[in-house]
Design a protein around this motif. Sequence first.
Motif, PDB file in Angstrom:
ATOM      1  N   GLU A 184       0.823  -1.206   0.000  1.00 33.21           N
ATOM      2  CA  GLU A 184       0.000   0.000   0.000  1.00 33.21           C
ATOM      3  C   GLU A 184       0.858   1.259   0.000  1.00 33.21           C
ATOM      4  O   GLU A 184       0.526   2.243  -0.635  1.00 33.21           O
ATOM      5  CB  GLU A 184      -0.918   0.013   1.227  1.00 33.21           C
ATOM      6  CG  GLU A 184      -2.207  -0.746   0.984  1.00 33.21           C
ATOM      7  CD  GLU A 184      -2.942  -1.075   2.265  1.00 33.21           C
ATOM      8  OE1 GLU A 184      -2.788  -0.350   3.255  1.00 33.21           O
ATOM      9  OE2 GLU A 184      -3.673  -2.087   2.263  1.00 33.21           O
TER      10      GLU A 184
ATOM     11  N   ILE B 134       3.911   1.607  -1.226  1.00 29.97           N
ATOM     12  CA  ILE B 134       4.616   1.829  -2.491  1.00 29.97           C
ATOM     13  C   ILE B 134       3.633   2.041  -3.627  1.00 29.97           C
ATOM     14  O   ILE B 134       3.637   3.075  -4.285  1.00 29.97           O
ATOM     15  CB  ILE B 134       5.560   0.651  -2.818  1.00 29.97           C
ATOM     16  CG1 ILE B 134       6.692   0.630  -1.803  1.00 29.97           C
ATOM     17  CG2 ILE B 134       6.114   0.793  -4.229  1.00 29.97           C
ATOM     18  CD1 ILE B 134       7.684  -0.462  -2.039  1.00 29.97           C
ATOM     19  N   GLY B 135       2.736   1.060  -3.828  1.00 32.11           N
ATOM     20  CA  GLY B 135       1.885   1.089  -5.011  1.00 32.11           C
ATOM     21  C   GLY B 135       0.744   2.066  -4.904  1.00 32.11           C
ATOM     22  O   GLY B 135       0.238   2.548  -5.897  1.00 32.11           O
ATOM     23  N   VAL B 136       0.307   2.354  -3.684  1.00 30.66           N
ATOM     24  CA  VAL B 136      -0.896   3.149  -3.537  1.00 30.66           C
ATOM     25  C   VAL B 136      -0.597   4.542  -2.979  1.00 30.66           C
ATOM     26  O   VAL B 136      -1.053   5.536  -3.495  1.00 30.66           O
ATOM     27  CB  VAL B 136      -1.909   2.397  -2.636  1.00 30.66           C
ATOM     28  CG1 VAL B 136      -3.197   3.152  -2.534  1.00 30.66           C
ATOM     29  CG2 VAL B 136      -2.169   1.009  -3.201  1.00 30.66           C
ATOM     30  N   ASN B 137       0.224   4.607  -1.922  1.00 29.33           N
ATOM     31  CA  ASN B 137       0.474   5.917  -1.322  1.00 29.33           C
ATOM     32  C   ASN B 137       1.758   6.579  -1.811  1.00 29.33           C
ATOM     33  O   ASN B 137       2.027   7.714  -1.469  1.00 29.33           O
ATOM     34  CB  ASN B 137       0.584   5.796   0.202  1.00 29.33           C
ATOM     35  CG  ASN B 137      -0.644   5.192   0.805  1.00 29.33           C
ATOM     36  OD1 ASN B 137      -1.691   5.187   0.178  1.00 29.33           O
ATOM     37  ND2 ASN B 137      -0.520   4.674   1.997  1.00 29.33           N
ATOM     38  N   ALA B 138       2.569   5.840  -2.571  1.00 29.54           N
ATOM     39  CA  ALA B 138       3.848   6.353  -3.062  1.00 29.54           C
ATOM     40  C   ALA B 138       4.741   6.833  -1.916  1.00 29.54           C
ATOM     41  O   ALA B 138       5.418   7.846  -2.039  1.00 29.54           O
ATOM     42  CB  ALA B 138       3.633   7.461  -4.083  1.00 29.54           C
TER      43      ALA B 138
END
Lengths: 295, 388
Positions: A257, A259-263
């Motif tokens: 979450e 990395i892929g979603v919240n950066a």
Amino acid sequence: MRRARLRFSAVFWRRPWFKGLALLTPPVAAFLLIYVGALTVLFISAFWSVDSFTGKLEHIWNIENFRIVFSTTDPTYLRIAGRTIGIAAAVTLTDAVLAFPLAYYMARIARPRTRTLVFVLVLLPLWSSYLVRIYAWRLILSNDGVLNWALGGVGLPHLNIGYTNWAMWIVFSYVWLPFMVLPVYAALERIPDNYLEASGDLGASGFRTFRSIIVPLALPGIVAGSIFTFSLTLGDYVTPLLVGGAGSSFIGNVVYENIGVNANVPFAAAFATVPVIIMAVYLVIARRLGAFEAL
Amino acid sequence: MRRIRRGHVLTAAVAVALCIPASGASTGNSAGTLPTKIGKGEGSLNLIEWAAYSDPSFANKFVRQTGCKIHRKDAGSSNEMVALMRTGGGGGGGQYDLVSASGDASLRLIVGGDVQPVNVNLVPSWKQFLSIFKSPAHNTVKGVHYGVSVQWGPNTLLYNTKKVKPAPTSWSAIYSSKYKGKVTVPNNPIQIADAALYLMKSKPSLGIKDPYELTKSQLDATVSLLKQQRKLVKKYWASATDEINLFKGGDTVIGASWPYQTLQLQAAKSPVKELIPKEGATGWADTWMLAKKAPHPNCAYLWMKYATTPQVEAKQALVFGETPVNPKACSYMDKMQKGSCAKYHLNQPLSYYKQIHFWKTPIADCGNGKKDCMDYNAWQRAWTQVTG
């Protein structure tokens, strides 16, 4: 030209260590660059932060990410880490208990033909995609699924275990079972028959032989298998996503979450060091128990 | 000491970040930077979109007309959209042209400098839009447009008509223990606003005026409500398909939803209905936003022009189950599906929109000059505390 080639090979002849160096340099360089390098970058980025609103990376050194991960005033992340380790341990234990009798049968009781058949059956699930098997379990465990249909058919009450931690425990235990069976089988097969005969001749009961001969000799195999089941569960995030319920997040889900979603790569990196540390400790213990000789 | 310093750093960073669109606006407004006409299509168009936002049923005609071949990247959440736009150095990474950002993502993309100003005069349908969707605060900053509105929809209460009796009228249904273990809500920090909206009506003493502008104590009260709700929740759904499967499998009987799931479930003959409860609802309003490094700007403008025409708006509305921002789509909707214009509330007066609280990114400054509101980062942390 020929002289030059001769001189070149003479160097290797005169200095044997040079040969070793030439052979090892490419793999070691690749190892350092790709593997250790990536881990180092990961670890370094854990000390940076991300601007919450714009999402831009800020190269300011701080340990805030680690403070959040290990915070006891808000134990969200410790709870997630604890859940991950707890379920990984439960799955490892379950697989060890399930795999031992099966491996014992394969190694010491079954005839060669049956043994091959059981081998194929153990490995058969690995032929299909891991995702397909998890989705199959979703269908089995869901409220109107096969399990409750079967229970209802024999007059038993419905089990409400779809999308819970119980569901994760079952699915993980199923998915990683072959990885436990194989090393335990290898360890059991290696026990010489005359040990067991000697034990019997000395008057030991069947249980005593099992406890004092078979289990200690099979232990390295069990520990070797546990490295697979434990580390594979520890790093998984697909199973919690698909069969887990409310409050089933694993370390992997939080990393995903972030990395892929919240950066927020720095925080993901900080949290990702937790399983690295756990596995390092685990491997040291496993080595003590002789797991690497059984691999 | 460290904490204080970090706080200062963060505040400063946000302050600096907030200045960026202001300066961008001045350059963006000056003649020459905004295109004055749409050139020939580049033959390709890369979209980050909600699933079905360029559904072939209406997009194929566009491809034939313009020669812009569409490459889609479906995103599951607003956060994923923002993350995708920021890969490869931000601004869409020179890969993506347009993103169908919702109101909880659009402002972040503008402040982050990932999207560029758009000349709305090149999108003729823009003049036909409902007034509130022409320059809404979530896609227009200081008079500069960063995209064109496309569709909107409410976050509704979905329930199984066979299992949930009597039919619910209030959001309280997903906070009371009556349906313990049978509730599902989206796994999205903006879901906090749904709980805040419920508290705004059920507990006026908290003084919540806007579900996206919460002080520390208001956010704490909302989080404690959500923590109680967690015990009732079967699963926090991650994608529309996820929720459809939960309802189909009987694992959940009530939950927060989009009209899309309701339509899909009803098409599959599941006994479900949805409603906007008496407290009102939160809603999303989506914008096609132009990436800063868009490699195919002409195709992007052609798409914005095409997607907002009444016919296409009507088709997309019926495919996804949402409401066009172009009221001229009404007659086309009724032509395709009798009564659908009224069903999706496109014929409603502006007063109807008062009960819909559109998603927007929570920021510290909520207009009272004190900057004491909780920002998106705090919402994110609170949401992890609730669900983790």
